[in-house]
Design a protein around this motif. Structure first.
Motif, mmCIF file in Angstrom:
data_model
loop_
_atom_site.group_PDB
_atom_site.id
_atom_site.type_symbol
_atom_site.label_atom_id
_atom_site.label_comp_id
_atom_site.label_asym_id
_atom_site.label_seq_id
_atom_site.Cartn_x
_atom_site.Cartn_y
_atom_site.Cartn_z
ATOM 1 N N MET A 280 38.662 0.882 55.290
ATOM 2 C CA MET A 280 40.034 1.349 55.373
ATOM 3 C C MET A 280 40.473 1.902 54.029
ATOM 4 O O MET A 280 40.392 1.215 53.015
ATOM 5 N N LYS A 281 40.933 3.179 54.033
ATOM 6 C CA LYS A 281 41.403 3.824 52.810
ATOM 7 C C LYS A 281 42.799 4.388 53.069
ATOM 8 O O LYS A 281 42.957 5.540 53.476
ATOM 9 N N PRO A 282 43.830 3.578 52.844
ATOM 10 C CA PRO A 282 45.203 3.999 53.156
ATOM 11 C C PRO A 282 45.633 5.225 52.356
ATOM 12 O O PRO A 282 45.303 5.369 51.181
ATOM 13 N N ARG A 283 46.368 6.115 53.022
ATOM 14 C CA ARG A 283 46.946 7.278 52.379
ATOM 15 C C ARG A 283 48.406 7.391 52.807
ATOM 16 O O ARG A 283 48.743 7.064 53.954
ATOM 17 N N LEU A 284 49.254 7.854 51.912
ATOM 18 C CA LEU A 284 50.668 8.035 52.217
ATOM 19 C C LEU A 284 50.979 9.505 52.413
ATOM 20 O O LEU A 284 50.525 10.355 51.642
ATOM 21 N N GLU A 285 51.756 9.792 53.449
ATOM 22 C CA GLU A 285 52.182 11.150 53.729
ATOM 23 C C GLU A 285 53.694 11.146 53.921
ATOM 24 O O GLU A 285 54.254 10.250 54.556
ATOM 25 N N VAL A 286 54.366 12.134 53.357
ATOM 26 C CA VAL A 286 55.821 12.225 53.467
ATOM 27 C C VAL A 286 56.185 12.835 54.823
ATOM 28 O O VAL A 286 55.731 13.918 55.179
ATOM 29 N N VAL A 287 57.013 12.111 55.578
ATOM 30 C CA VAL A 287 57.488 12.601 56.874
ATOM 31 C C VAL A 287 58.905 13.155 56.743
ATOM 32 O O VAL A 287 59.246 14.178 57.316
ATOM 33 N N ALA A 288 59.729 12.440 55.981
ATOM 34 C CA ALA A 288 61.100 12.867 55.722
ATOM 35 C C ALA A 288 61.542 12.224 54.419
ATOM 36 O O ALA A 288 60.798 11.442 53.818
ATOM 37 N N VAL A 289 62.759 12.522 54.000
ATOM 38 C CA VAL A 289 63.234 11.992 52.722
ATOM 39 C C VAL A 289 63.286 10.475 52.733
ATOM 40 O O VAL A 289 63.171 9.827 51.693
ATOM 41 N N ASP A 290 63.444 9.869 53.910
ATOM 42 C CA ASP A 290 63.522 8.413 54.022
ATOM 43 C C ASP A 290 62.432 7.845 54.929
ATOM 44 O O ASP A 290 62.578 6.789 55.532
ATOM 45 N N CYS A 291 61.318 8.566 55.028
ATOM 46 C CA CYS A 291 60.265 8.154 55.967
ATOM 47 C C CYS A 291 58.889 8.509 55.413
ATOM 48 O O CYS A 291 58.639 9.641 55.009
ATOM 49 N N LEU A 292 58.003 7.513 55.405
ATOM 50 C CA LEU A 292 56.635 7.707 54.927
ATOM 51 C C LEU A 292 55.648 7.320 56.029
ATOM 52 O O LEU A 292 55.874 6.369 56.777
ATOM 53 N N MET A 293 54.568 8.079 56.119
ATOM 54 C CA MET A 293 53.505 7.774 57.063
ATOM 55 C C MET A 293 52.353 7.117 56.312
ATOM 56 O O MET A 293 51.840 7.671 55.335
ATOM 57 N N VAL A 294 51.968 5.925 56.753
ATOM 58 C CA VAL A 294 50.832 5.222 56.173
ATOM 59 C C VAL A 294 49.625 5.486 57.067
ATOM 60 O O VAL A 294 49.579 5.021 58.209
ATOM 61 N N ARG A 295 48.670 6.250 56.592
ATOM 62 C CA ARG A 295 47.471 6.557 57.376
ATOM 63 C C ARG A 295 46.371 5.589 56.963
ATOM 64 O O ARG A 295 45.851 5.647 55.856
ATOM 65 N N LEU A 296 46.017 4.703 57.897
ATOM 66 C CA LEU A 296 45.008 3.690 57.605
ATOM 67 C C LEU A 296 43.609 4.120 58.018
ATOM 68 O O LEU A 296 42.617 3.727 57.404
ATOM 69 N N PHE A 297 43.522 4.917 59.083
ATOM 70 C CA PHE A 297 42.220 5.335 59.611
ATOM 71 C C PHE A 297 42.271 6.811 59.991
ATOM 72 O O PHE A 297 43.352 7.377 60.183
ATOM 73 N N ASP A 298 41.110 7.402 60.144
ATOM 74 C CA ASP A 298 41.017 8.802 60.550
ATOM 75 C C ASP A 298 40.590 8.966 61.999
ATOM 76 O O ASP A 298 40.759 10.035 62.585
ATOM 77 N N GLU A 299 40.035 7.908 62.585
ATOM 78 C CA GLU A 299 39.554 8.002 63.961
ATOM 79 C C GLU A 299 40.104 6.858 64.798
ATOM 80 O O GLU A 299 40.316 5.745 64.299
ATOM 81 N N ILE A 300 40.308 7.133 66.073
ATOM 82 C CA ILE A 300 40.780 6.114 67.006
ATOM 83 C C ILE A 300 39.633 5.161 67.336
ATOM 84 O O ILE A 300 38.533 5.597 67.669
ATOM 85 N N ALA A 301 39.895 3.871 67.216
ATOM 86 C CA ALA A 301 38.883 2.866 67.549
ATOM 87 C C ALA A 301 39.582 1.554 67.872
ATOM 88 O O ALA A 301 40.646 1.244 67.319
ATOM 89 N N GLU A 302 38.990 0.791 68.780
ATOM 90 C CA GLU A 302 39.565 -0.493 69.150
ATOM 91 C C GLU A 302 39.588 -1.462 67.972
ATOM 92 O O GLU A 302 40.432 -2.346 67.903
ATOM 93 N N THR A 303 38.650 -1.275 67.038
ATOM 94 C CA THR A 303 38.578 -2.164 65.882
ATOM 95 C C THR A 303 39.712 -1.917 64.889
ATOM 96 O O THR A 303 39.915 -2.717 63.962
ATOM 97 N N ASN A 304 40.472 -0.837 65.054
ATOM 98 C CA ASN A 304 41.596 -0.557 64.162
ATOM 99 C C ASN A 304 42.741 -1.548 64.347
ATOM 100 O O ASN A 304 43.472 -1.856 63.403
#
Length: 234
Positions: A1-25
């Motif tokens: 797991m390599k978390p990345r932050l992405e700006v969605v709005a001025v008061d909202c951040l997206m935390v991306r934990l994975f790049d692929e869909i998997a049940e183990t997520n």
């Protein structure tokens, strides 16, 4: 797991934990959700989990964007999944029939399986609820057997009956309310998936699991199911 932050709005951040869909997520997603709720406390407006991401909507009057990023870093530091944190298991009764599941024949043709085998494959697995969206109480679940995977319909239906169970790619779902939809319909459940009187409204939540159980027409009606043909629903 390599978390990345992405700006969605001025008061909202997206935390991306994975790049692929998997049940183990999911264990990681649940652990991250719990930690984020803890560190943000009353400054968290909303937290929206998905297959691979967590959207963090925070109170901009209480936190600066820099402080929000620092709290996210604190929450994810030394994160580990909690094996004991599991959601509820739901068993959804489904009436599989061509009158309410017209794509049963299509999935049978694509897979080389009989209609009965398609139904059996769909009921054999326990599905993970990855996310809620599209409509209130609509739970995206997976992963279905690869032989049952099928793309969405080229032309979505204008009106899909509440309770309709469908497949799109390797996901499966049940429509909680009457709505447009392009999933391959294979049956219908009498279960009430969205209820304003229920805590949280939705029957299912991310982290829950679902099994589908085949029932006959008589049981479907006894459980309150609506067997109106699709053309009547249109």
């Amino acid at each position: 797991m390599k978390p990345r932050l992405e700006v969605v709005a001025v008061d909202c951040l997206m935390v991306r934990l994975f790049d692929e869909i998997a049940e183990t997520n999911m264990p990681w997603m649940l652990a991250a959700s719990e930690r984020l709720r803890e560190v943000f406390a009353g400054d968290l407006i909303d937290l929206v989990p998905s297959y691979t991401t967590l959207m963090v909507h925070y109170d901009l009057l209480a936190l600066t964007p820099t402080q929000a990023r620092e709290l996210i870093g604190e929450a994810l530091n030394n994160l580990s999944p909690d094996a004991g944190s599991v959601g509820q298991c739901h068993v959804l009764p489904v009436w599989y029939d061509l009158s309410v599941g017209p794509e049963l024949v299509l999935l049978s043709s694509r897979s080389g399986l009989t209609v009965e085998q398609v139904i059996r494959r769909h009921t054999e697995r326990e599905y993970q609820v990855f996310a809620l969206g599209f409509a209130p109480g609509f739970a995206f679940m997976g992963l279905v057997d690869e032989e049952l995977a099928a793309p969405r319909l080229d032309t979505p239906r204008k009106r899909v009956a509440a309770g309709s169970v469908g497949i799109a790619e390797r996901q499966t779902a049940a429509y909680p309310v009457v709505s447009p939809g392009g999933w391959n319909l294979i049956g219908r459940t009498p279960a009430r998936l969205f209820d304003r009187e229920r805590d949280g409204y939705s029957l299912m939540r991310p982290g829950d699991t679902v099994r589908f159980a085949a029932i006959d027409h008589a049981e479907f009606i006894a459980l309150g199911g609506d067997d109106s043909p699709l053309e009547v629903q249109a």
